[in-house]
Structures are given as C-alpha cells and as structure tokens.
Motif scaffolding. Structure first.
Motif, mmCIF file in Angstrom:
data_model
loop_
_atom_site.group_PDB
_atom_site.id
_atom_site.type_symbol
_atom_site.label_atom_id
_atom_site.label_comp_id
_atom_site.label_asym_id
_atom_site.label_seq_id
_atom_site.Cartn_x
_atom_site.Cartn_y
_atom_site.Cartn_z
ATOM 1 N N SER A 1 25.620 -86.501 24.547
ATOM 2 C CA SER A 1 24.970 -86.727 25.848
ATOM 3 C C SER A 1 24.537 -88.183 25.947
ATOM 4 O O SER A 1 24.304 -88.838 24.930
ATOM 5 N N SER A 2 24.400 -88.654 27.177
ATOM 6 C CA SER A 2 23.865 -89.996 27.401
ATOM 7 C C SER A 2 22.652 -89.884 28.321
ATOM 8 O O SER A 2 22.041 -88.820 28.410
ATOM 9 N N LEU A 3 22.303 -90.954 29.013
ATOM 10 C CA LEU A 3 21.000 -91.019 29.662
ATOM 11 C C LEU A 3 21.097 -90.953 31.189
ATOM 12 O O LEU A 3 21.844 -91.709 31.811
ATOM 13 N N ARG A 4 20.281 -90.088 31.756
ATOM 14 C CA ARG A 4 20.234 -89.918 33.204
ATOM 15 C C ARG A 4 19.683 -91.168 33.893
ATOM 16 O O ARG A 4 19.930 -91.377 35.086
ATOM 17 N N ARG A 5 18.948 -91.971 33.158
ATOM 18 C CA ARG A 5 18.421 -93.219 33.720
ATOM 19 C C ARG A 5 19.536 -94.064 34.330
ATOM 20 O O ARG A 5 19.339 -94.741 35.345
ATOM 21 N N TYR A 6 20.722 -94.026 33.718
ATOM 22 C CA TYR A 6 21.846 -94.846 34.185
ATOM 23 C C TYR A 6 22.817 -94.061 35.069
ATOM 24 O O TYR A 6 23.762 -94.643 35.602
ATOM 25 N N THR A 7 22.607 -92.752 35.188
ATOM 26 C CA THR A 7 23.459 -91.905 36.033
ATOM 27 C C THR A 7 22.556 -90.970 36.835
ATOM 28 O O THR A 7 22.546 -89.750 36.602
ATOM 29 N N PRO A 8 21.787 -91.494 37.764
ATOM 30 C CA PRO A 8 20.799 -90.671 38.489
ATOM 31 C C PRO A 8 21.438 -89.424 39.108
ATOM 32 O O PRO A 8 22.520 -89.488 39.701
ATOM 33 N N GLY A 9 20.752 -88.297 38.955
ATOM 34 C CA GLY A 9 21.224 -87.059 39.543
ATOM 35 C C GLY A 9 22.245 -86.299 38.714
ATOM 36 O O GLY A 9 22.626 -85.185 39.084
ATOM 37 N N PHE A 10 22.665 -86.848 37.584
ATOM 38 C CA PHE A 10 23.681 -86.217 36.746
ATOM 39 C C PHE A 10 22.979 -85.390 35.672
ATOM 40 O O PHE A 10 22.577 -85.889 34.627
ATOM 41 N N GLU A 11 22.815 -84.087 35.938
ATOM 42 C CA GLU A 11 22.022 -83.221 35.066
ATOM 43 C C GLU A 11 22.613 -83.106 33.669
ATOM 44 O O GLU A 11 21.885 -82.839 32.706
ATOM 45 N N ARG A 12 23.893 -83.335 33.523
ATOM 46 C CA ARG A 12 24.544 -83.254 32.208
ATOM 47 C C ARG A 12 23.937 -84.257 31.219
ATOM 48 O O ARG A 12 23.925 -84.007 30.001
ATOM 49 N N ASN A 13 23.467 -85.402 31.706
ATOM 50 C CA ASN A 13 22.774 -86.372 30.866
ATOM 51 C C ASN A 13 21.295 -86.022 30.749
ATOM 52 O O ASN A 13 20.787 -85.159 31.474
ATOM 53 N N MET A 14 20.583 -86.713 29.875
ATOM 54 C CA MET A 14 19.185 -86.381 29.594
ATOM 55 C C MET A 14 18.226 -87.342 30.288
ATOM 56 O O MET A 14 18.457 -88.558 30.312
ATOM 57 N N SER A 15 17.139 -86.795 30.830
ATOM 58 C CA SER A 15 16.097 -87.609 31.449
ATOM 59 C C SER A 15 15.198 -88.201 30.371
ATOM 60 O O SER A 15 15.195 -87.763 29.218
#
Length: 399
Positions: free
Chosen positions: A234-248
């Motif tokens: 997984s990567s970071l939602r910070r860089y992909t806003p709205g992408f639940e697959r990544n982590m906040s």
C-alpha cells in the motif's frame, strides 16, 4: 555462501555491479548496500504471472519484472511471492482453494528445479539460514483470503504449505472482510468469521495483511489483533486523495501504534494522483467520443487512438516513491516502513527508475541522497518486516 557473495556470479549472467551502477545510476555504495543486506519485498506477483504466461524465471526472461539474474543484480533475497486469487472465484465453490494450492505448487516446483538458486522460507530462521547458504528465499503471502472458505482448518493447511501472510480481501468484499474497492460494504468492516480468522491467524503465526480492505475493516482488525499487522503493498492517500486503497495519515499512525509496517507499493497509480486518475479520465473521454460518433465507427476509433497517443500514461518517478517513504518516516518514524513493490502485479505502470527487481540499488541511492543512514536503510530493506514476523512467530509459539 552469503547472498552478497552472489555478486561474483553476475559476470556469468552477463551482468556486473558496475553495469548496474551505469544502467540504474546507482553509486558503488548503493550497489554494495544492496548486496550486503537482506532485501525483503513483501509483494511480487510471479505465481499468477507464470500461471497465465509461463517462463523459466530461474534464468533471464523476456517478459515480466522478476527473474533470478535480475534478482541477484538487485540484491533481492526474500521475495514474498503472492498467491493471488481473483475475487470472482469466490462465487464458485472450491475454485479459490484449488487455485491457491496450484500456485503454491508452482513455487515449490521452482525451488525444486533450482535448489542452488531458490528455497522455500517458512520462518525467519529459514530466511537467515538460506541467506548464509546463498539462495533466494521464496516466502509466500496469500492475496485474498477467499481460499479459507469459512473453515479455520484451511488456515492451518495453508500455514503448513508456507503461507505467512493473508490479505483479508481483494477487489471485492468476500466472506472475511469488505474491500476498499467494493461499494457494497456488506459487513461494514470484518464479517463475524473475519474476526475469528484474525484471532486464528494470530494464534497460528500468519501475519494479517490489511492492504485492500476497507477503512472499517482496517480499524476493526486493529481492535481484534494481538500482534502487529502489515500493509503488504500500500502507499499513501496523502498523494492520492480519495483513493481508499491507500492509507490515510490516521491509519498509518494507528498502524505504527500497533507496531505494524506499511510496505510501499511502486505502482504509479498508487504513487501519484495524476496516474491514479488517468484511466478514468481517458475512459470518460473515450466514452464521450463513442456516444458522439458511434461506438464502432472508424472515426471514433481514430479519435480515441489520437486521445491516447496525445495523453501518454503519466508514470510516477523514483523521487515520488521516495516521497511516500519520507512521509511515513516524518509521520511515525523509521521503524514502520518497508518495500512492497507489486512487481508483476501492476502491469506496465512501474515508475521511472524502478522498472524491475534489478533496480533496488536505485531506491537505495535515492535514500542515500535524501540523507538516510545505512542503519535507516537496513530497517527499510528488512529489519522492520523481520521484527513483525518474529513477533507473530513468538505470539503463536506461546498460544
């Protein structure tokens, strides 16, 4: 023979450490760090790739992101081979279970055919012994818990076959947990059986992987588990806003409080917002063209082809992958991040500079350039994941 001694074999493979440095712009120090330290990558999709398009990965291959020669050059010691189970197979009784065993068979066959190159790793002790012996450790994680089929006896079966983490769900909600990709959220997190399964995984010695699950399933898993969990790719939602697959950020903080580790996914769509939204943007514009000109018209096809050629895929870069690592370290510290590349699992979307398993020295060079110490880099390459694996083993041994 230690794994780093394998660099002496590279000339026989028409490769060398200096060639790596020239090809991938990694310094001699970065190459040496790759060879002198265990590199663990918790998500490589070789089994399913070979199921669909077989090649002999004990030698150099024409396709894919992984083979033995490139792994040696990159310094990869412990690829967690993904026993990937498509979500739709859960709708056919026994299909997930059968495919899981078939893919595990293929990894055992790989080790059997090339015992001088590969061996199956069932434990941290196996990894350490195999490193000393100079062979690559094949560890295995099950991507999608569907093959458990609601029966905890199957968990024990797959543990005995070498599965050391299970990703609870994949692209659809299953009988264990809701998926981040599935709008149905049928369980609002974990199912009742999912709760039982997490507890049983703790007791058996199988790491719990929260990549792919919904936010609610993530939070409930942390409430249930007695040991650290991982996000295997997984990567970071910070860089992909709205992408639940990544982590906040809040999830990463909670993961660190749990003692777990996030293993950064290299896929461009996981790394940048532009790549994440690319396919949807192209699909929307292509659909508008079909509606205007007719779905099967030559003019529509020509317009869509022009659309694609004038809007090439926006590959992420090595620097942007490093941004994800930096942010985790800034947020919670150096002890909670590692590598889960998703090689052979994200198609042609890999970042510039990280195109295959020969390129770990590139990542190391980037970390050096950003001021990471050798000790920091060692934590990212192996120590953080090994810490979790050891804690999971120890808990199971006492329960």
């Amino acid at each position: 023979m230690k794994q780093h001694v394998l660099i002496g074999l590279v000339s026989a493979l028409t490769l060398s450490a200096s060639a790596v440095a020239q090809t991938y712009q990694a310094s001699d120090k970065a190459v040496q760090l790759a060879q002198d330290n265990l590199i663990i990558d918790t998500h490589i999709d070789v089994p399913y790739r070979l199921e669909k398009d077989w090649e002999d990965v004990t030698v150099a291959t024409q396709r894919g992101d992984f083979d033995y020669p490139r792994a040696v050059v990159g310094g990869l010691n412990v690829p967690f081979m993904s026993i990937y189970i498509p979500a739709n197979l859960e709708r056919t009784e026994g299909a997930s279970y059968q495919l899981a065993h078939k893919l595990i068979d293929s990894m055992e066959a790989l080790a059997y055919r090339a015992p001088d190159k590969f061996d199956i790793a069932y434990s941290v002790a196996d990894v350490e012994e195999q490193y000393e012996r100079g062979v690559i450790s094949i560890a295995m994680g099950m991507e999608n818990g569907s093959p458990i089929e609601g029966d905890l006896a199957n968990l024990q079966t797959f543990y005995e076959r070498g599965i050391r983490y299970i990703t609870l769900a994949h692209s659809e909600s299953n009988h264990i947990a809701d998926s981040s990709y599935d709008i149905r959220k049928q369980w609002n997190g974990l199912s009742p059986f999912g709760v039982e399964l997490v507890e049983a995984m703790n007791n058996t010695g199988v790491m719990v992987d929260i990549s792919h699950v919904s936010d609610e399933a993530f939070w409930q898993t942390l409430e249930v588990t007695k040991v650290p969990v991982i996000a295997s790719h997984s990567s970071l939602r910070r860089y992909t806003p709205g992408f639940e697959r990544n982590m906040s950020d809040d999830m990463i903080k909670a993961l660190a409080d749990n003692g777990g580790v996030i293993m950064i996914n290299y896929g461009s769509a996981f790394v940048t917002q532009q790549a994440n939204r690319y396919n949807a943007m192209i699909a929307k514009q292509a659909e508008a063209i079909r509606e205007e000109l007719g779905a099967d018209s030559e003019e529509a096809q020509a317009r869509i082809e022009k659309l694609r050629s004038s809007n090439p895929y926006p590959f992420a870069t090595l620097e942007q992958v490093l941004d994800h690592i930096d942010h985790v370290v800034d947020l919670v510290g150096i002890d909670y991040v590692g590598i889960g590349s998703d090689y052979d699992g994200v198609g042609d979307s890999l970042p510039v500079g990280l195109k295959d398993v020969a390129s770990y020295p590139n990542l190391i060079q980037g970390l050096l350039d950003r001021g990471y110490s050798d000790a920091d880099i060692k934590k990212i390459l192996n120590e953080n994941l090994l810490r979790v694996w050891r804690e999971v083993e120890a808990y199971a041994a006492n329960n």
